[in-house]
Scaffold this motif. Sequence first.
Motif, PDB file in Angstrom:
ATOM      1  N   LEU A   1      91.816   3.630  20.773  1.00 37.93           N
ATOM      2  CA  LEU A   1      92.280   2.331  20.269  1.00 37.93           C
ATOM      3  C   LEU A   1      93.335   1.730  21.192  1.00 37.93           C
ATOM      4  CD1 LEU A   1      92.550   3.056  16.429  1.00 37.93           C
ATOM      5  CD2 LEU A   1      90.884   1.599  17.579  1.00 37.93           C
ATOM      6  N   TYR A   2      94.175   2.576  21.757  1.00 35.95           N
ATOM      7  CA  TYR A   2      95.198   2.067  22.688  1.00 35.95           C
ATOM      8  C   TYR A   2      94.549   1.474  23.939  1.00 35.95           C
ATOM      9  CZ  TYR A   2      99.721   1.659  24.939  1.00 35.95           C
ATOM     10  OH  TYR A   2     100.837   1.153  25.528  1.00 35.95           O
ATOM     11  N   LEU A   3      93.539   2.146  24.445  1.00 32.98           N
ATOM     12  CA  LEU A   3      92.853   1.637  25.628  1.00 32.98           C
ATOM     13  C   LEU A   3      92.133   0.319  25.340  1.00 32.98           C
ATOM     14  CD1 LEU A   3      91.245   4.893  27.102  1.00 32.98           C
ATOM     15  CD2 LEU A   3      93.273   3.716  27.912  1.00 32.98           C
ATOM     16  N   VAL A   4      91.582   0.208  24.143  1.00 34.82           N
ATOM     17  CA  VAL A   4      90.753  -0.951  23.790  1.00 34.82           C
ATOM     18  C   VAL A   4      91.593  -2.138  23.324  1.00 34.82           C
ATOM     19  CG1 VAL A   4      89.016  -1.716  22.100  1.00 34.82           C
ATOM     20  CG2 VAL A   4      88.731   0.454  23.275  1.00 34.82           C
ATOM     21  N   LYS A   5      92.822  -1.915  22.985  1.00 35.32           N
ATOM     22  CA  LYS A   5      93.648  -2.937  22.332  1.00 35.32           C
ATOM     23  C   LYS A   5      93.604  -4.313  23.015  1.00 35.32           C
ATOM     24  CE  LYS A   5      98.280  -3.750  20.488  1.00 35.32           C
ATOM     25  NZ  LYS A   5      99.637  -3.165  20.284  1.00 35.32           N
TER      26      LYS A   5
END
Length: 490
Positions: free
Chosen positions: A251-255
């Motif tokens: 989720l952090y990468l995709v944010k």
Amino acid sequence: MPISRSCDHCYVQKKKCQRNKSQAKCIRCARLALDCSTARHSRPPGRPARSKLLGPAAEIQVWASEKGIPGSKNAESQTASPPLSQSASTDAASEQDLLATDDLSCSIGHDAQSKLHDVLQELGQNQQKGTPAPEPTDEEFYTLNDIFMIGPTFAKDFRRALNYSYSKSPHLLRDMFSAMIKYMMNSTKLNPTTPVHAEIAGVADLLRTLQATEIANTHDALAVLVLGQSLAALDTFIVSTGSMLILRHSLYLVKPWYPQLAQVDFLDPVTMTPLFWELLECLIKREIPIIRPRIHRPAVVDRLVGLCVTLMPILYDLCEVSHELKVQSQPEMHKLDIIKQQVLSWTPYEAFLHGSNFTDSEIMLLRAQAAIYRSATLLLIHRLKYQLSCQDGIAVSYANDILAERDKILLCGGPNTKLQFGCFPLFLALLEIPLRPENLWKSATKLSYCPPCAEQFFSFHKYFWQQRWDGYKGSLFDLIDSGPMFIAVP
């Protein structure tokens, strides 16, 4: 002193950073009107991240630790450095993927009109020797993947989203989908085999894939989002140790790309689930989720979230308030009362159900799920305000509401009915009413065996009630932090 290394934007994008002595910005940042800085660290500050070892023989290493994840209990701030390789900033992403939402929508619109190649047909036949298998029907897809959907009506849209994500990034998703298909085929057997060393080692390879992935556009972001939630689910079923670290890292990468993905209704089956799952984990751990849910279409009925889509922003706000209560010496308790009123005023958006293709059984399950999550949220708010042994009668009444809804479903639907995706509220109810969790688990899932995630909660449940019977009168959430680890299961 002249700057001898590349700026942050050029470093992330792996571009050559060129400068003029007369300009403070590099040539590329000046041309794109970006902030030009070299604020990054050559290596993460402080002590190296502690490795997490998963599996009975520590075959899997989860690279991240809670320290590197924003909103975690060890995070120093919400602007902490990413846990691994720095994902591109929103500005840098826009340079490579201009008009990403329009491009993605056009791509999806084209594929929606044409026939998408079926992942289950392509990869499922690799599990069996012989001639290529015919394309499975939606009913067969549901039979294999029913634990990921409230009912069979969700199978078609979920299948299309998976097929689309795979068609755009097969190099990232092939191994993950193959592993999940193999696991699901095994789990549907009457006597499923225990995951073997080779399967756990395969998860380790998938972890390394996720760790090394760099996102360059929205299709990469979609693949990472699907890979992260699938890998987290597989980990939950096999060892249940690093699921949240995996999910939160993805989720952090995709944010930076999530706003574009969330606006495409075709992708709802794979964009809603990871946010909801993380919300539940953050609720019991008093942490702040990576991404705030943005509800563009209140009429969405999700395969896992059901009718609770419009409840998600309220749950996010509750996570923020509970985190404030955890870290502040003088918390503002009145914020809980505001959220409580929002929950009491919340009603699921049911207009979409009328005239839909949902069966009577699915509508019954959807309404029951919304009711028990509403009661569970009120129970959480109550326990944030009051310690154990204080105002217990109100807490028990919320727990009874949850169990009464479960009993009504079993009575109306028959013994084979399962309250899919009601585990989280049921487990909360068991922390107020001392019933055996093993019995309730059987009515909450279609799995034919008890996975490690359930065994973990059973251990915590035993620890919790032993503490209460020994006279513990503190906070429920302090016991969750100090007791045996378990993972929130939707």
